[in-house]
Every structure is written in structure tokens, then in C-alpha cells.
Scaffold this motif. Structure first.
Motif, PDB file in Angstrom:
ATOM      1  N   ASP A  53       0.859  -1.329  -0.168  1.00  0.00           N
ATOM      2  CA  ASP A  53       0.044  -0.106  -0.065  1.00  0.00           C
ATOM      3  C   ASP A  53       0.873   1.265  -0.021  1.00  0.00           C
ATOM      4  OD1 ASP A  53      -2.295  -1.685   0.093  1.00  0.00           O
ATOM      5  OD2 ASP A  53      -2.684  -1.353   2.318  1.00  0.00           O
ATOM      6  N   LYS A  54       0.341   2.386  -0.736  1.00  0.00           N
ATOM      7  CA  LYS A  54       1.062   3.324  -0.748  1.00  0.00           C
ATOM      8  C   LYS A  54       0.539   4.858  -0.047  1.00  0.00           C
ATOM      9  CE  LYS A  54       4.513   5.868  -4.013  1.00  0.00           C
ATOM     10  NZ  LYS A  54       5.496   5.541  -3.314  1.00  0.00           N
ATOM     11  N   LEU A  55       0.988   5.646   0.486  1.00  0.00           N
ATOM     12  CA  LEU A  55       0.349   6.943   0.933  1.00  0.00           C
ATOM     13  C   LEU A  55       1.065   8.116   0.038  1.00  0.00           C
ATOM     14  CD1 LEU A  55      -0.317   7.399   4.736  1.00  0.00           C
ATOM     15  CD2 LEU A  55       0.684   9.443   3.355  1.00  0.00           C
ATOM     16  N   LEU A  56       0.173   8.977  -0.359  1.00  0.00           N
ATOM     17  CA  LEU A  56       0.700   9.941  -1.225  1.00  0.00           C
ATOM     18  C   LEU A  56       0.113  11.315  -0.549  1.00  0.00           C
ATOM     19  CD1 LEU A  56       0.172   8.767  -4.852  1.00  0.00           C
ATOM     20  CD2 LEU A  56       2.127   8.646  -3.359  1.00  0.00           C
ATOM     21  N   PHE A  57       1.033  12.268  -0.219  1.00  0.00           N
ATOM     22  CA  PHE A  57       0.484  13.688   0.468  1.00  0.00           C
ATOM     23  C   PHE A  57       0.385  14.549  -0.569  1.00  0.00           C
ATOM     24  CE2 PHE A  57       2.792  11.838   3.914  1.00  0.00           C
ATOM     25  CZ  PHE A  57       1.926  11.927   4.995  1.00  0.00           C
ATOM     26  N   VAL A  58      -0.703  15.120  -0.517  1.00  0.00           N
ATOM     27  CA  VAL A  58      -1.589  15.932  -1.707  1.00  0.00           C
ATOM     28  C   VAL A  58      -1.533  17.414  -1.231  1.00  0.00           C
ATOM     29  CG1 VAL A  58      -3.230  16.688  -3.308  1.00  0.00           C
ATOM     30  CG2 VAL A  58      -2.502  14.150  -2.804  1.00  0.00           C
ATOM     31  N   SER A  59      -1.063  18.384  -1.821  1.00  0.00           N
ATOM     32  CA  SER A  59      -1.276  19.643  -1.350  1.00  0.00           C
ATOM     33  C   SER A  59      -2.540  20.292  -1.936  1.00  0.00           C
ATOM     34  CB  SER A  59      -0.159  20.894  -1.782  1.00  0.00           C
ATOM     35  OG  SER A  59      -0.697  22.071  -1.633  1.00  0.00           O
ATOM     36  N   ALA A  60      -3.131  20.852  -0.805  1.00  0.00           N
ATOM     37  CA  ALA A  60      -4.560  21.464  -1.210  1.00  0.00           C
ATOM     38  C   ALA A  60      -4.502  22.885  -1.390  1.00  0.00           C
ATOM     39  CB  ALA A  60      -5.735  21.107  -0.002  1.00  0.00           C
ATOM     40  N   GLY A  93     -12.337  18.962  -0.340  1.00  0.00           N
ATOM     41  CA  GLY A  93     -12.551  18.822  -1.568  1.00  0.00           C
ATOM     42  C   GLY A  93     -11.783  18.786  -2.781  1.00  0.00           C
ATOM     43  N   THR A  94     -10.557  19.436  -2.528  1.00  0.00           N
ATOM     44  CA  THR A  94      -9.342  19.103  -3.441  1.00  0.00           C
ATOM     45  C   THR A  94      -8.919  17.431  -3.673  1.00  0.00           C
ATOM     46  OG1 THR A  94      -8.512  21.358  -3.464  1.00  0.00           O
ATOM     47  CG2 THR A  94      -7.018  19.667  -4.080  1.00  0.00           C
ATOM     48  N   VAL A  95      -8.663  17.011  -2.435  1.00  0.00           N
ATOM     49  CA  VAL A  95      -8.379  15.682  -2.230  1.00  0.00           C
ATOM     50  C   VAL A  95      -9.528  14.723  -2.921  1.00  0.00           C
ATOM     51  CG1 VAL A  95      -7.431  14.063  -0.966  1.00  0.00           C
ATOM     52  CG2 VAL A  95      -6.825  16.432  -0.610  1.00  0.00           C
ATOM     53  N   MET A  96     -10.841  15.115  -2.594  1.00  0.00           N
ATOM     54  CA  MET A  96     -11.985  14.321  -2.840  1.00  0.00           C
ATOM     55  C   MET A  96     -11.861  14.283  -4.527  1.00  0.00           C
ATOM     56  SD  MET A  96     -13.645  13.221  -0.117  1.00  0.00           S
ATOM     57  CE  MET A  96     -11.981  12.980   0.490  1.00  0.00           C
ATOM     58  N   ASP A  97     -11.895  15.404  -5.162  1.00  0.00           N
ATOM     59  CA  ASP A  97     -11.722  15.311  -6.425  1.00  0.00           C
ATOM     60  C   ASP A  97     -10.764  14.961  -7.193  1.00  0.00           C
ATOM     61  OD1 ASP A  97     -14.141  16.823  -6.558  1.00  0.00           O
ATOM     62  OD2 ASP A  97     -13.535  18.943  -6.969  1.00  0.00           O
ATOM     63  N   LEU A  98      -9.501  14.847  -6.486  1.00  0.00           N
ATOM     64  CA  LEU A  98      -8.229  14.083  -7.113  1.00  0.00           C
ATOM     65  C   LEU A  98      -8.514  12.803  -7.078  1.00  0.00           C
ATOM     66  CD1 LEU A  98      -5.316  16.284  -5.964  1.00  0.00           C
ATOM     67  CD2 LEU A  98      -5.933  15.941  -8.246  1.00  0.00           C
ATOM     68  N   ALA A  99      -9.127  12.201  -5.889  1.00  0.00           N
ATOM     69  CA  ALA A  99      -9.143  10.669  -5.823  1.00  0.00           C
ATOM     70  C   ALA A  99     -10.090  10.241  -6.669  1.00  0.00           C
ATOM     71  CB  ALA A  99      -9.715  10.473  -4.354  1.00  0.00           C
ATOM     72  N   LYS A 100     -11.488  10.961  -7.009  1.00  0.00           N
ATOM     73  CA  LYS A 100     -12.240  10.308  -7.748  1.00  0.00           C
ATOM     74  C   LYS A 100     -11.741  10.442  -9.430  1.00  0.00           C
ATOM     75  CE  LYS A 100     -15.622  13.476  -6.277  1.00  0.00           C
ATOM     76  NZ  LYS A 100     -16.901  13.983  -6.172  1.00  0.00           N
ATOM     77  N   GLY A 138     -19.516  18.949  -0.632  1.00  0.00           N
ATOM     78  CA  GLY A 138     -20.506  17.995  -1.049  1.00  0.00           C
ATOM     79  C   GLY A 138     -19.448  17.160  -2.202  1.00  0.00           C
ATOM     80  N   ALA A 139     -18.301  17.214  -2.320  1.00  0.00           N
ATOM     81  CA  ALA A 139     -17.412  16.301  -3.165  1.00  0.00           C
ATOM     82  C   ALA A 139     -17.629  14.852  -2.879  1.00  0.00           C
ATOM     83  CB  ALA A 139     -16.300  16.907  -3.117  1.00  0.00           C
ATOM     84  N   GLU A 140     -17.870  14.688  -1.509  1.00  0.00           N
ATOM     85  CA  GLU A 140     -17.948  13.279  -1.146  1.00  0.00           C
ATOM     86  C   GLU A 140     -19.024  12.531  -1.492  1.00  0.00           C
ATOM     87  OE1 GLU A 140     -19.807  15.635   2.248  1.00  0.00           O
ATOM     88  OE2 GLU A 140     -18.110  15.959   0.734  1.00  0.00           O
TER      89      GLU A 140
END
Length: 352
Positions: A53-60, A93-100, A138-140
Motif C-alpha cells: 500500500d502507498k500513501l501520497l501526500f497532496v497539497s490543497a 474537496g481538492t483531495v476528494m476530487d483528485l481521488a475520484k 459536497g465532493a464526497e
């Protein structure tokens, strides 16, 4: 609709159990985590990484971009032989959108920019989970992932976009800075206003929108809620507001905010507030309530951000806003172009 959701204080700790049934041999889970948690070892220890498994940190700090999605997808495919067992987004929301978006593009060819629009995605996304750590976007729950591309800011709107699982733990939103809490919460309030006043309104979207609207008034204008109650109710307002626009649409504030975001990089929630304060012509009652909320919480909304725009920048901003046709149709009907002209938009932008 999101098929599975868990809610409650501490339910984040159920994540490992939830993911067990989705684990494929040799295929990792990829965690996209807001980098505000980078040094929070107490929180990170609760993420149970296994095997590869990998963990990637994302800047918002900036709005998500199509090239950012493309780069993430390329790196994942280069590093791993197998497609991931799933993508887990933990953040706002930024991370939610990137994940999707990453989950979609792992199974679809080309660039994320090719899918900006409505119902362009052909193949099901990789299994993906959303875990919001701030409430309001509401990105979730939505069927869109809003991205800034080379020529426009627009969502990947499709039936394959929504998360397969959402974990709603109000405890994770504890400690959100006040300004961020307000601007993101106002995104939810404006979702409700634009849905409930739109021509696309129907009984389904209305039932969700009215509940979210009621919760927003209680949270941002009331005085009786504890911090714990406020966190839980805002998380539910975000969910209901997202469901409302999923079955209707947003309106004037969002269309114009997309223009600000594309040209100036203005954060979505902040952009909505900058625009909304000038929309008494369209939403008089709710702009008045918004002004009360701003005063009550002593929030400073940025002013004068458009005063030094070049003519080319202004033209681009107007073009991006006018391109949001479904939003204008929801707000003003099929004859919206009789009301909203380039000159009208320019006059409004110059007030900001």
C-alpha cells in the motif's frame, strides 16, 4: 448515488475492516492524503498500510488540475504492475476530487482533460473511497470532480464518478481553521440556495436542499449548538447539499466562481463568497442572510481581486463563466442569454 456510507464519531477506525473485502492480491491501496496531516503521526498511525500500500501526500493550496491527475496516474502505473485495489481520498474537496479523477483515469485512456464535461467516461472507475476532513463542498457525494484543464475549469460529470464508499467521521473536522470552515461551509449554503431557486428543482433535490439549508441556518446563525453538534450537523449539511445539486444543478455564483478559479486560481469556496455578495439581483433573501453570517463570524471577504485584470484575462474569465451552460439554464431558464451577456458579466466582475 454513493452505495455505501458510514457516519459517526470515530468511524474512521472502521476503514481497515471496510477495505478488507476489496483487497486484491498484489494490488495496493493508494491513499491520497491532505498534506496538512503530514506531521500528524497520531492520525497517520490510524491508517493501516499493508504490504505494498502507498500513501501520497497532496497539497490543497491550489485547485486540482487535469495535468496533476495525469501525472499521478502515470506514476501509479509506472510503479505498480497491477491496477490498485482502490484509491482512498482523505482530505477536503481538492483531495476528494483528485481521488475520484485518478480512480476514473486508471481505467480510461487519454488525459483527464478529455473527460471534462457530461457523461464522457466510458469505463467504470477503480474502487474509490472518500473520507472528508472538512465539510461543505459536497465532493464526497457528488457525481462530478471539478478540475482546471488547459482550456477550462469543468468537472468530470458521470455515473462512474461517485465514490463506492464514504466514511463520514465528524471527529476528523476538528481543528479546521475558522476562515476555511466558513468559506467551505458557505459552499454548502450556496449549493442549497442555487438548487432551491433553480429551474431544475424537483421533489428529490428539494427535500435534500431544504434540509441542508435548514442546517446551515442553524450552524451559521444559531447559538445553541456545541462544537461537537456543529461538526456533525455541518457534515450532514454538506452531504444533503451535495445530494441536492446532484439531482438539480448549481447557478450564478458557481458559474462565475469557475471564471475566478480558472484565471486567478481563487479557491472555490472563497470564490463563491466573493461572487455571492454581489448577487442580490438573483438571490436577494439569501444574500441578506449571507451578509448576516459574514458579520456574525467576523469574516473578511477578499475585495478588489479583479481590478487589475488585463482585457485578455477578463475575456477569458467571461468565456469560462459563459461556458457553464447547464448552470445558467438552471439559474435563469433556457432564455438565460437574454439576461446574461458578456457585458453583464464584465460589470459584475468589476465589482469584485
Amino acid at each position: 448515488m454513493v452505495p455505501k456510507v458510514v457516519f459517526g464519531e470515530g468511524c474512521f477506525d472502521q476503514l481497515s475492516t471496510i477495505l478488507t473485502s476489496q483487497k486484491q492480491e498484489k494490488a495496493p491501496f493508494i491513499y491520497l492524503v491532505d498534506d496538512t496531516f503530514k506531521n500528524n503521526t497520531q492520525f497517520l498511525d490510524r491508517i493501516n498500510l499493508r504490504f505494498n500500500d502507498k500513501l501520497l501526500f497532496v497539497s490543497a493550496d491550489e485547485e486540482p488540475k487535469t495535468r496533476q491527475v495525469d501525472e499521478m496516474v502515470k506514476n501509479i502505473k509506472t510503479e505498480f504492475t497491477y491496477l490498485p485495489s482502490g484509491i482512498i481520498g482523505i482530505g477536503g474537496g481538492t483531495v476528494m476530487d483528485l481521488a475520484k479523477a485518478v480512480a476514473i483515469m486508471l481505467n480510461n485512456k487519454g488525459s483527464a482533460a478529455d473527460y471534462q464535461g457530461w457523461d464522457l467516461v466510458k469505463k467504470k472507475a477503480v474502487y474509490h473511497v472518500g473520507i472528508p476532513t472538512i465539510s461543505g463542498t459536497g465532493a464526497e457525494v457528488s457525481r462530478t470532480t471539478v478540475l482546471t484543464g488547459p482550456v477550462r475549469k469543468l468537472g468530470i460529470n458521470s455515473d462512474f464518478t461517485p465514490f463506492d464508499q464514504v466514511v463520514l467521521d465528524p471527529q476528523l473536522t476538528k481543528g479546521v481553521p475558522k476562515n476555511q470552515w466558513f468559506f467551505t461551509g458557505m459552499d454548502c449554503f450556496i449549493h442549497c440556495v442555487e438548487s432551491l431557486n433553480g429551474t431544475f428543482l424537483n421533489a428529490f433535490s428539494q427535500s435534500y436542499g431544504e434540509k441542508a439549508y435548514e442546517l446551515c441556518l442553524e450552524i451559521f446563525l444559531g447559538d445553541s449548538l456545541s462544537e461537537e453538534e456543529s461538526r456533525a450537523k455541518l457534515m450532514m449539511a454538506s452531504w444533503h447539499g451535495g445530494m441536492s445539486i446532484a439531482y438539480s444543478q448549481v447557478g450564478v455564483a458557481h458559474a462565475m466562481s469557475y471564471g475566478l478559479g480558472y484565471v486567478l486560481g481563487t479557491k472555490h469556496g472563497v470564490g463563491n463568497c466573493i461572487v455571492f455578495q454581489h448577487l442580490k439581483e438573483f438571490y436577494p433573501k439569501d444574500v441578506a442572510l449571507f451578509e448576516q453570517m459574514v458579520a456574525k463570524h467576523n469574516i473578511q471577504i477578499p475585495q478588489g481581486i479583479c481590478k487589475d485584470l488585463t482585457s485578455d484575462q477578463m475575456d477569458t474569465m467571461i468565456t469560462v463563466a459563459l461556458g457553464m451552460v447547464p448552470l445558467w439554464e438552471n439559474a435563469l431558464g433556457t432564455n438565460w442569454q437574454e439576461v446574461i451577456t458578456p457585458e453583464k458579466l464584465k460589470a459584475l466582475y468589476l465589482k469584485m
